[in-house]
Design an enzyme around this catalytic site. Structure first.
Site, mmCIF file in Angstrom:
data_model
loop_
_atom_site.group_PDB
_atom_site.id
_atom_site.type_symbol
_atom_site.label_atom_id
_atom_site.label_comp_id
_atom_site.label_asym_id
_atom_site.label_seq_id
_atom_site.Cartn_x
_atom_site.Cartn_y
_atom_site.Cartn_z
ATOM 1 N N VAL A 61 40.393 37.048 36.055
ATOM 2 C CA VAL A 61 40.759 38.449 35.889
ATOM 3 C C VAL A 61 42.053 38.632 35.101
ATOM 4 O O VAL A 61 42.339 39.731 34.623
ATOM 5 C CB VAL A 61 40.864 39.129 37.276
ATOM 6 N N TYR A 62 42.831 37.564 34.935
ATOM 7 C CA TYR A 62 44.066 37.678 34.160
ATOM 8 C C TYR A 62 43.730 37.935 32.682
ATOM 9 O O TYR A 62 43.154 37.079 32.002
ATOM 10 C CB TYR A 62 44.906 36.405 34.262
ATOM 11 N N SER A 63 44.097 39.124 32.217
ATOM 12 C CA SER A 63 43.832 39.512 30.816
ATOM 13 C C SER A 63 42.363 39.361 30.458
ATOM 14 O O SER A 63 42.013 38.978 29.343
ATOM 15 C CB SER A 63 44.710 38.707 29.851
ATOM 16 N N ASP A 64 41.491 39.645 31.435
ATOM 17 C CA ASP A 64 40.047 39.638 31.210
ATOM 18 C C ASP A 64 39.566 38.322 30.598
ATOM 19 O O ASP A 64 38.776 38.289 29.660
ATOM 20 C CB ASP A 64 39.657 40.806 30.294
#
Length: 366
Positions: A61-64
């Site tokens: 989920v970090y920066s997609d």
């Protein structure tokens, strides 16, 4: 760099690990965290490896997904030198199966992480949150299958409540599945809730803490001061509402003591806050982040020395909060305390705990 066992596992991890949440820089939250590209990421990884920081933590989920991609590029050609940790479970889209810990979601998430990281195995695969909609048996059997397939080495969770983690561990043991050996948690001088339930659980069950946001969501950097406005460059202008809340009085009481210790030791405030965490029970690794080389090198200065018992006690006293029910009787009434001694004693030092399953975190190893 000191190396410690990750919970009751045989894996040895550095006392400090590097968080890649600043890599990628997509979206309102992660864009505010940092926009490190592959070239700068490789430079930061170089510095980490030179100083014995071999574990790198990220999440889908970090920066997609961009954080995993940039980290993968930064470690290219030296996969065997690093320990890769990633997380999955939070929403990655609007579809009905784009979030959670179902078998479909976890297998797909693992395959996607492997592709983005440019590797064929993940050292530590963690659930980013508890999924109340998926049976725990389904989650554990899926994760066990990923380990048996060689795609994952060790399992962990993040942000679980005590009952959620304990129930999962009990089912894993009953069904002979792989157990969680790590719990990635919020823990800092500004947030010590971890100590009430999760720390005793970790001691009893052999689950090591991997600490996120050890500087209280950026409030213990030395830049946030009593009676002064937030510095213009502080990311708190854009991210404060996303992180753990802190009352101003609680913040500045801790900062005042950190400031005094910093003046007496010549250490930076972040180094003191990190060193305090490294002396707490169950802590296997503290995740540090950095947007540039200067921040990284300052945080690396948290190891190689130790706060004195007197300094620890001062920080303990400044950061102590009233225990929530049902814990406060055990801290205020002698009869309760005799039956259930706290993990952190009257002087806030580690105390032995007996009983339970007998799974205790091994002594730290170097």
């Amino acid at each position: 760099m000191e190396y410690r066992r990750l919970g009751a596992s045989g894996l040895k991890v550095p006392a400090l690990s590097f968080g890649a949440g600043t890599f990628g820089g997509r979206g309102p939250l992660f864009g505010a965290w940092g926009t490190t590209d592959a070239r700068e990421a490789r430079h930061l990884v170089d510095i980490c490896l030179e100083n014995g920081v071999t574990m790198f933590d990220t999440a889908d989920v970090y920066s997609d997904g961009a954080s995993e991609e940039v980290l993968g590029q930064a470690i290219k050609g030296r996969r065997d030198e690093v320990i890769l940790s990633t997380k999955s479970g939070l929403p990655m889209g609007d579809g009905p199966n784009d979030a959670g810990s179902s078998r479909l979601r976890l297998i797909r998430a693992c395959e996607d992480a492997l592709r983005r990281l440019g590797t064929d195995y993940i050292d530590l695969f963690q659930l980013h949150a508890f999924d109340a909609g998926t049976p725990i048996e389904e989650v554990l059997s899926t994760l066990d299958g990923l380990v048996q397939a060689g795609k994952v080495r060790y399992l962990g969770v993040s942000n679980f409540a005590g009952w959620q983690l304990m129930k999962s561990l009990a089912i894993a043991e009953r069904r002979n599945h792989q157990r969680y050996v790590a719990h990635q948690v919020y823990y800092s001088l500004l947030g010590r809730d971890y100590e009430w339930d999760l720390m005793p659980l970790g001691l009893d069950q052999g689950v090591g803490a991997v600490v996120w946001s050890p500087l209280g969501w950026g409030r213990l950097t030395g830049q946030v001061r009593r009676g002064q406005p937030l510095p213009a460059q502080s990311r708190l202008h854009r991210t404060a509402d996303y992180g753990p809340p802190v009352q101003d009085d609680d913040l500045f009481r801790v900062v005042d003591v950190l400031d005094e210790i910093a003046q007496g030791t010549g250490r930076a405030i972040p180094q003191i806050a990190l060193n305090w965490l490294l002396q707490r029970p169950t802590v296997s690794s503290v995740v540090i982040g950095a947007r540039n080389e200067a921040q990284l090198r300052q945080n690396l200065g948290a190891v190689g020395w130790t706060l004195t018992p007197a300094q620890m006690a001062r920080l303990d006293a400044a950061s102590t909060r009233t225990a929530p029910y049902p814990h406060f009787p055990y801290h205020r009434q002698e009869g309760f305390a005799r039956l259930n001694p706290p993990v952190v004693g009257s002087a806030d030092r580690p105390a032995a705990r007996s009983g339970g399953a007998g799974r205790h975190v091994p002594q730290n190893v170097r």
